[in-house]
Write a protein that holds these residues in place. Structure first.
Motif, PDB file in Angstrom:
ATOM      1  N   GLN A   1       0.861  -1.180   0.000  1.00  0.00           N
ATOM      2  CA  GLN A   1       0.000   0.000   0.000  1.00  0.00           C
ATOM      3  C   GLN A   1       0.898   1.231   0.000  1.00  0.00           C
ATOM      4  O   GLN A   1       1.763   1.391   0.866  1.00  0.00           O
ATOM      5  CB  GLN A   1      -0.924   0.025   1.212  1.00  0.00           C
ATOM      6  CG  GLN A   1      -1.875   1.221   1.196  1.00  0.00           C
ATOM      7  CD  GLN A   1      -2.915   1.175   2.299  1.00  0.00           C
ATOM      8  OE1 GLN A   1      -2.886   0.309   3.172  1.00  0.00           O
ATOM      9  NE2 GLN A   1      -3.846   2.116   2.281  1.00  0.00           N
ATOM     10  N   THR A   2       0.711   2.110  -0.971  1.00  0.00           N
ATOM     11  CA  THR A   2       1.573   3.269  -1.120  1.00  0.00           C
ATOM     12  C   THR A   2       0.996   4.479  -0.390  1.00  0.00           C
ATOM     13  O   THR A   2      -0.165   4.480   0.034  1.00  0.00           O
ATOM     14  CB  THR A   2       1.771   3.602  -2.609  1.00  0.00           C
ATOM     15  OG1 THR A   2       0.501   3.901  -3.194  1.00  0.00           O
ATOM     16  CG2 THR A   2       2.392   2.416  -3.335  1.00  0.00           C
ATOM     17  N   ASP A   3       1.800   5.541  -0.280  1.00  0.00           N
ATOM     18  CA  ASP A   3       1.364   6.706   0.497  1.00  0.00           C
ATOM     19  C   ASP A   3       0.324   7.549  -0.224  1.00  0.00           C
ATOM     20  O   ASP A   3      -0.202   8.504   0.351  1.00  0.00           O
ATOM     21  CB  ASP A   3       2.561   7.560   0.900  1.00  0.00           C
ATOM     22  CG  ASP A   3       3.356   8.097  -0.290  1.00  0.00           C
ATOM     23  OD1 ASP A   3       2.931   7.849  -1.440  1.00  0.00           O
ATOM     24  OD2 ASP A   3       4.382   8.753  -0.070  1.00  0.00           O
ATOM     25  N   ASP A   4       0.015   7.211  -1.483  1.00  0.00           N
ATOM     26  CA  ASP A   4      -1.048   7.927  -2.190  1.00  0.00           C
ATOM     27  C   ASP A   4      -2.333   7.095  -2.257  1.00  0.00           C
ATOM     28  O   ASP A   4      -3.176   7.313  -3.130  1.00  0.00           O
ATOM     29  CB  ASP A   4      -0.589   8.305  -3.597  1.00  0.00           C
ATOM     30  CG  ASP A   4      -0.228   7.077  -4.444  1.00  0.00           C
ATOM     31  OD1 ASP A   4      -0.260   5.954  -3.914  1.00  0.00           O
ATOM     32  OD2 ASP A   4       0.076   7.261  -5.639  1.00  0.00           O
ATOM     33  N   ASP A   5      -2.453   6.136  -1.319  1.00  0.00           N
ATOM     34  CA  ASP A   5      -3.635   5.271  -1.207  1.00  0.00           C
ATOM     35  C   ASP A   5      -3.796   4.348  -2.405  1.00  0.00           C
ATOM     36  O   ASP A   5      -4.894   3.844  -2.671  1.00  0.00           O
ATOM     37  CB  ASP A   5      -4.917   6.096  -1.016  1.00  0.00           C
ATOM     38  CG  ASP A   5      -4.928   6.844   0.309  1.00  0.00           C
ATOM     39  OD1 ASP A   5      -4.399   6.284   1.285  1.00  0.00           O
ATOM     40  OD2 ASP A   5      -5.449   7.966   0.347  1.00  0.00           O
ATOM     41  N   GLY A   6      -2.708   4.109  -3.120  1.00  0.00           N
ATOM     42  CA  GLY A   6      -2.724   3.114  -4.182  1.00  0.00           C
ATOM     43  C   GLY A   6      -2.182   1.791  -3.678  1.00  0.00           C
ATOM     44  O   GLY A   6      -1.727   1.674  -2.527  1.00  0.00           O
TER      45      GLY A   6
ATOM     46  N   VAL B   1       0.216  -1.706  -5.018  1.00  0.00           N
ATOM     47  CA  VAL B   1       1.084  -2.273  -6.039  1.00  0.00           C
ATOM     48  C   VAL B   1       1.229  -3.769  -5.785  1.00  0.00           C
ATOM     49  O   VAL B   1       1.623  -4.188  -4.688  1.00  0.00           O
ATOM     50  CB  VAL B   1       2.468  -1.602  -6.044  1.00  0.00           C
ATOM     51  CG1 VAL B   1       3.383  -2.286  -7.060  1.00  0.00           C
ATOM     52  CG2 VAL B   1       2.339  -0.119  -6.370  1.00  0.00           C
TER      53      VAL B   1
ATOM     54  N   ARG C   1      -0.518  -2.036 -10.728  1.00  0.00           N
ATOM     55  CA  ARG C   1      -1.073  -1.031  -9.809  1.00  0.00           C
ATOM     56  C   ARG C   1      -2.591  -1.039  -9.851  1.00  0.00           C
ATOM     57  O   ARG C   1      -3.210  -1.319 -10.890  1.00  0.00           O
ATOM     58  CB  ARG C   1      -0.542   0.352 -10.176  1.00  0.00           C
ATOM     59  CG  ARG C   1      -0.914   1.444  -9.161  1.00  0.00           C
ATOM     60  CD  ARG C   1      -0.133   2.712  -9.420  1.00  0.00           C
ATOM     61  NE  ARG C   1      -0.613   3.821  -8.607  1.00  0.00           N
ATOM     62  CZ  ARG C   1      -0.234   4.054  -7.363  1.00  0.00           C
ATOM     63  NH1 ARG C   1       0.641   3.267  -6.778  1.00  0.00           N
ATOM     64  NH2 ARG C   1      -0.701   5.088  -6.693  1.00  0.00           N
TER      65      ARG C   1
ATOM     66  N   SER D   1      -6.239   0.866  -7.543  1.00  0.00           N
ATOM     67  CA  SER D   1      -6.705   1.816  -6.537  1.00  0.00           C
ATOM     68  C   SER D   1      -7.364   1.098  -5.357  1.00  0.00           C
ATOM     69  O   SER D   1      -7.737   1.740  -4.378  1.00  0.00           O
ATOM     70  CB  SER D   1      -7.702   2.802  -7.162  1.00  0.00           C
ATOM     71  OG  SER D   1      -8.808   2.102  -7.720  1.00  0.00           O
TER      72      SER D   1
ATOM     73  N   SER E   1      10.199   4.075  -5.453  1.00  0.00           N
ATOM     74  CA  SER E   1       9.602   5.408  -5.418  1.00  0.00           C
ATOM     75  C   SER E   1       8.373   5.390  -4.518  1.00  0.00           C
ATOM     76  O   SER E   1       7.872   4.323  -4.134  1.00  0.00           O
ATOM     77  CB  SER E   1       9.203   5.837  -6.830  1.00  0.00           C
ATOM     78  OG  SER E   1       8.277   4.909  -7.382  1.00  0.00           O
TER      79      SER E   1
ATOM     80  N   ASP F   1       5.322   5.872  -5.131  1.00  0.00           N
ATOM     81  CA  ASP F   1       4.163   5.167  -5.676  1.00  0.00           C
ATOM     82  C   ASP F   1       4.439   3.687  -5.930  1.00  0.00           C
ATOM     83  O   ASP F   1       3.577   2.962  -6.427  1.00  0.00           O
ATOM     84  CB  ASP F   1       3.679   5.841  -6.971  1.00  0.00           C
ATOM     85  CG  ASP F   1       4.673   5.701  -8.121  1.00  0.00           C
ATOM     86  OD1 ASP F   1       5.775   5.137  -7.926  1.00  0.00           O
ATOM     87  OD2 ASP F   1       4.352   6.175  -9.226  1.00  0.00           O
TER      88      ASP F   1
END
Length: 255
Positions: A28-33, A35, A54, A56, A115, A117
């Motif tokens: 879970q990425t810091d932009d709520d996505g 991977v 990826r 959402s 990165s 994301d």
């Protein structure tokens, strides 16, 4: 009881082939996505490599529109067993294994920064461990990293996954990029009715308790070719005298 939510990645990228996708892990990425890292066959080289898709939602659909694998150490036999780790400062990393045992190349466990994301590799991959101990046999694999106490800990599997000799090792690391020092092993071996434990990963439940998940053979038949079966286990993960322990198992599984 949980119900299957469907195929998380129904459409595969052009570099791989249907029916040859396995070993998923999700960051879970810091932009709520989210991977999804996975292993599959790179049709161009004939080696197993790691892809990244990826979405959402953790339910997908995950999309990988790339023409090439995300990580593929072709000169080292390919890449498998991707596992994400997020440091306390929010920096994500991806751990993986070069699949050298396919081609008489030493297997190593690697880490590389991602990165924010999760879709771009940052800097160079760094080797954390390689096969060195007798109990590890010809390979080490299945890396996962966690923090307990004031240290980073690397869990990994070793030997032949299709046998009762498969076991879990432990190394203490100074940072997500090492250096790492192995503890005497195996850290978790056969215990009770479980044979050949491996694939260890940790998680924290809603009440803040730490757990370790792993799989093991659970019948008197070991190996899929003999009709053996593997089950998933969950045990509490604690610190004892500054060292990680699988509560209720460590004493029984000591080598």
């Amino acid at each position: 009881m949980a119900k299957p939510a469907g195929d998380a990645m129904a459409t595969l990228p052009s570099w791989t082939e249907p029916g040859l996708v396995w070993a998923p892990s999700v960051l879970q990425t810091d932009d709520d996505g989210f991977v999804l890292s996975y292993t599959s066959l790179d049709s161009r080289s004939g080696l197993q490599c790691v892809g990244a898709a990826r979405a959402s939602s953790p339910l997908g659909p995950f999309v990988d529109g790339s023409d090439d694998p995300f990580v593929c150490q072709r000169e080292l036999g390919g890449t498998i067993d991707a596992s994400p780790f997020v440091d306390d400062d929010g920096t994500p990393y991806l751990l993986f294994k070069n699949d050298g045992n396919c081609c008489d190349i030493t297997t190593q466990l690697w880490t590389q920064q991602l990165s924010a994301d999760g879709m771009t590799l940052v800097g160079d991959a760094i080797a954390l461990l390689e096969t060195t101990e007798d109990w590890e046999g010809p390979l080490i694999e299945g890396p996962s990293m966690t923090t307990l106490g004031d240290s980073y800990w690397l869990l990994y599997s070793a030997y032949d996954w299709n046998s009762a000799d498969y076991s879990v090792g432990l190394a203490q690391c100074e940072s997500p990029v090492g250096p790492c020092t192995k503890r005497d092993g195996p850290w978790l071996a056969n215990h009770g009715d479980a044979s050949g434990p491996g694939g260890a990963e940790d998680f924290t439940d809603a009440d803040g308790r730490r757990w370790m998940l792993y799989h093991a053979w659970v019948t008197d038949k070991i190996g899929y070719e003999t009709g053996g079966e593997r089950s998933l286990f969950a045990v509490p993960l604690d610190l004892r005298s500054g060292e990680p322990v699988a509560r209720g198992l460590s004493e029984d599984s000591a080598d």
